[in-house]
Scaffold this active site. Structure first.
Site, PDB file in Angstrom:
ATOM      1  N   TYR A 154     -39.298  30.086  -1.100  1.00  0.00           N
ATOM      2  CA  TYR A 154     -38.104  29.744  -1.571  1.00  0.00           C
ATOM      3  C   TYR A 154     -36.880  30.414  -0.813  1.00  0.00           C
ATOM      4  O   TYR A 154     -35.922  29.785  -0.710  1.00  0.00           O
ATOM      5  CB  TYR A 154     -37.809  30.452  -3.223  1.00  0.00           C
ATOM      6  CG  TYR A 154     -36.863  29.538  -3.977  1.00  0.00           C
ATOM      7  CD1 TYR A 154     -36.935  28.372  -4.227  1.00  0.00           C
ATOM      8  CD2 TYR A 154     -35.656  30.340  -4.216  1.00  0.00           C
ATOM      9  CE1 TYR A 154     -36.162  27.723  -4.902  1.00  0.00           C
ATOM     10  CE2 TYR A 154     -34.616  29.606  -4.944  1.00  0.00           C
ATOM     11  CZ  TYR A 154     -34.813  28.226  -5.547  1.00  0.00           C
ATOM     12  OH  TYR A 154     -34.020  27.590  -5.846  1.00  0.00           O
ATOM     13  N   LYS A 161     -29.128  31.230  -4.296  1.00  0.00           N
ATOM     14  CA  LYS A 161     -29.136  31.114  -5.806  1.00  0.00           C
ATOM     15  C   LYS A 161     -28.434  32.526  -6.206  1.00  0.00           C
ATOM     16  O   LYS A 161     -27.730  32.694  -7.356  1.00  0.00           O
ATOM     17  CB  LYS A 161     -30.205  30.927  -6.577  1.00  0.00           C
ATOM     18  CG  LYS A 161     -30.934  29.575  -6.450  1.00  0.00           C
ATOM     19  CD  LYS A 161     -30.163  28.316  -6.804  1.00  0.00           C
ATOM     20  CE  LYS A 161     -30.771  27.053  -6.903  1.00  0.00           C
ATOM     21  NZ  LYS A 161     -29.699  25.906  -7.115  1.00  0.00           N
TER      22      LYS A 161
HETATM   23  P1  NAD Z   1     -32.729  16.672  -7.127  1.00  0.00           P
HETATM   24  O1  NAD Z   1     -33.286  16.466  -6.124  1.00  0.00           O
HETATM   25  O2  NAD Z   1     -33.247  15.810  -8.144  1.00  0.00           O
HETATM   26  O3  NAD Z   1     -31.069  17.013  -7.359  1.00  0.00           O
HETATM   27  C1  NAD Z   1     -30.518  18.042  -6.215  1.00  0.00           C
HETATM   28  C2  NAD Z   1     -29.288  17.095  -6.179  1.00  0.00           C
HETATM   29  O4  NAD Z   1     -28.533  17.453  -4.953  1.00  0.00           O
HETATM   30  C3  NAD Z   1     -29.488  15.631  -5.638  1.00  0.00           C
HETATM   31  O5  NAD Z   1     -28.800  14.665  -6.478  1.00  0.00           O
HETATM   32  C4  NAD Z   1     -28.833  15.323  -4.306  1.00  0.00           C
HETATM   33  O6  NAD Z   1     -28.087  14.354  -3.977  1.00  0.00           O
HETATM   34  C5  NAD Z   1     -27.726  16.540  -4.720  1.00  0.00           C
HETATM   35  N1  NAD Z   1     -26.938  16.982  -3.451  1.00  0.00           N
HETATM   36  C6  NAD Z   1     -27.656  17.876  -2.256  1.00  0.00           C
HETATM   37  N2  NAD Z   1     -26.719  17.761  -1.269  1.00  0.00           N
HETATM   38  C7  NAD Z   1     -25.412  17.392  -1.504  1.00  0.00           C
HETATM   39  C8  NAD Z   1     -24.397  17.271  -1.277  1.00  0.00           C
HETATM   40  N3  NAD Z   1     -24.006  17.711   0.059  1.00  0.00           N
HETATM   41  N4  NAD Z   1     -23.243  16.965  -2.073  1.00  0.00           N
HETATM   42  C9  NAD Z   1     -23.553  16.231  -3.326  1.00  0.00           C
HETATM   43  N5  NAD Z   1     -24.807  16.300  -3.677  1.00  0.00           N
HETATM   44  C10 NAD Z   1     -25.788  16.870  -2.934  1.00  0.00           C
HETATM   45  O7  NAD Z   1     -33.488  18.035  -7.617  1.00  0.00           O
HETATM   46  P2  NAD Z   1     -33.400  19.191  -8.923  1.00  0.00           P
HETATM   47  O8  NAD Z   1     -34.697  19.975  -8.888  1.00  0.00           O
HETATM   48  O9  NAD Z   1     -32.734  18.194 -10.222  1.00  0.00           O
HETATM   49  O10 NAD Z   1     -32.092  20.075  -8.553  1.00  0.00           O
HETATM   50  C11 NAD Z   1     -30.868  20.231  -9.504  1.00  0.00           C
HETATM   51  C12 NAD Z   1     -30.542  21.729  -9.211  1.00  0.00           C
HETATM   52  O11 NAD Z   1     -31.537  22.396 -10.092  1.00  0.00           O
HETATM   53  C13 NAD Z   1     -30.825  22.292  -7.857  1.00  0.00           C
HETATM   54  O12 NAD Z   1     -29.386  23.251  -7.913  1.00  0.00           O
HETATM   55  C14 NAD Z   1     -31.791  22.895  -7.952  1.00  0.00           C
HETATM   56  O13 NAD Z   1     -31.825  24.399  -7.079  1.00  0.00           O
HETATM   57  C15 NAD Z   1     -31.866  23.585  -9.456  1.00  0.00           C
HETATM   58  N6  NAD Z   1     -33.265  24.133  -9.956  1.00  0.00           N
HETATM   59  C16 NAD Z   1     -34.518  23.284  -9.894  1.00  0.00           C
HETATM   60  C17 NAD Z   1     -35.600  23.827 -10.058  1.00  0.00           C
HETATM   61  C18 NAD Z   1     -37.052  22.802  -9.911  1.00  0.00           C
HETATM   62  O14 NAD Z   1     -38.038  23.348 -10.027  1.00  0.00           O
HETATM   63  N7  NAD Z   1     -36.770  21.348  -9.790  1.00  0.00           N
HETATM   64  C19 NAD Z   1     -35.474  24.846 -11.026  1.00  0.00           C
HETATM   65  C20 NAD Z   1     -34.480  25.801 -11.005  1.00  0.00           C
HETATM   66  C21 NAD Z   1     -33.343  25.250 -10.670  1.00  0.00           C
END
Ligand code: NAD
Length: 254
Positions: A154, A161
């Site tokens: 990570y 984060k």
């Molecule tokens: P996802 O890939 O579906 O979403 C990530 C989003 O970030 C995408 O829509 C992408 O277009 C956007 N993005 C990236 N660079 C960008 C930029 N420069 N400008 C605007 N948008 C941008 O994946 P997700 O897992 O739904 O991620 C969403 C959030 O949840 C993130 O912050 C991720 O770290 C967090 N998260 C994810 C998990 C997991 O296991 N999937 C767990 C905890 C937290």
């Protein structure tokens, strides 16, 4: 309905596996009005059908690394809605190569990029949207346990984060002056596009099933339902918090 008529801006839908999609779906079920950002033309093609499916009122471009685009997006939203009740920041990015080697090898540019997209973007969005966030409105962002514990691969995203969670506390202090709340949801691992960029992340899922009190991984629906709580008047006294939606995993020791 808990969010009847509330205007919710959703940053971070990439597809129907996205956490932001799960949140928007639950918001819709609770009567919220929705609008969606997309980062570029490629994503626009994916976000527009989702906006249509969920009855979104408009979509708009916003690369969160670009201050002009952020300012322009706030103008667009002001013209369309006048003000905003809910802002969801569900955005993160780091170079793939920084999510598979030793953290010690992270490059300066990779570090800057991850922190810029994944942490500073929340500060920038809150600054630009502050005039549109009326008293009682709620901002939320998505974080992960890797902020405070070492999770293999990570790496720089964990550091981003940590900055994001700290930003939530400082932003809560600033926005609280306007009666605006901001919180983070720390979700357990979910199979999304972003998660697929983390080397070996798949092996985490069975570990959670074995160890978490609830014996299962969380879904975007679980996260969406907690997001409804944080967006709604059920949480009017809650700000600056990290709310875990992780099947209870983070409390487990040996
Ligand atoms: P996802 O890939 O579906 O979403 C990530 C989003 O970030 C995408 O829509 C992408 O277009 C956007 N993005 C990236 N660079 C960008 C930029 N420069 N400008 C605007 N948008 C941008 O994946 P997700 O897992 O739904 O991620 C969403 C959030 O949840 C993130 O912050 C991720 O770290 C967090 N998260 C994810 C998990 C997991 O296991 N999937 C767990 C905890 C937290």
């Amino acid at each position: 309905m808990l969010l009847e008529g509330k205007k919710a801006l959703i940053f971070g839908v990439a597809n129907d596996k996205s956490i932001a999609y799960g949140i928007a779906k639950q918001f819709k079920e609770q009567g919220a009005r929705l609008a969606f950002s997309y980062v570029n033309d490629k994503l626009k093609k994916r976000v527009e059908p989702i906006s249509e499916e969920l009855g979104g009122e408009f979509t708009f471009p916003c690369d969160v690394c670009d201050d002009d685009q952020i300012a322009q997006s706030a103008e667009t939203v002001k013209d369309k809605w006048g003000d905003v009740d809910i802002l969801v920041h569900s955005v993160a990015f780091a170079n793939r190569e920084d999510l598979k080697k030793r953290y010690i090898e992270t490059s300066r540019d990779g570090f800057k990029l991850a922190l810029d997209v994944s942490a500073y973007s929340l500060v920038a969005l809150c600054g630009a949207y502050e005039p549109l966030l009326k008293p009682g409105s709620s901002v939320m962002t998505m974080t992960y346990l890797g902020s405070s514990k070492v999770i293999t691969n990570y790496n720089v995203m964990g550091v981003a984060k940590a900055a994001l969670e700290s930003s939530v506390r400082y932003l809560a202090s600033d926005l609280g002056e306007n009666g605006v709340r901001i919180n983070a949801i720390s979700a357990g691992p979910i199979k999304t596009l972003a998660a697929s960029g983390i080397s070996g992340f798949k092996s985490i899922f069975s570990h959670i099933e074995d160890r978490a009190p609830l014996g299962r991984n969380v879904t975007t629906e679980d996260v969406g339902k907690s997001a409804v709580y944080l967006a709604s008047d059920l949480s009017t006294g809650v700000t600056g918090e990290v709310h875990y939606v992780d099947s209870g995993y983070r409390n487990m020791g040996i």
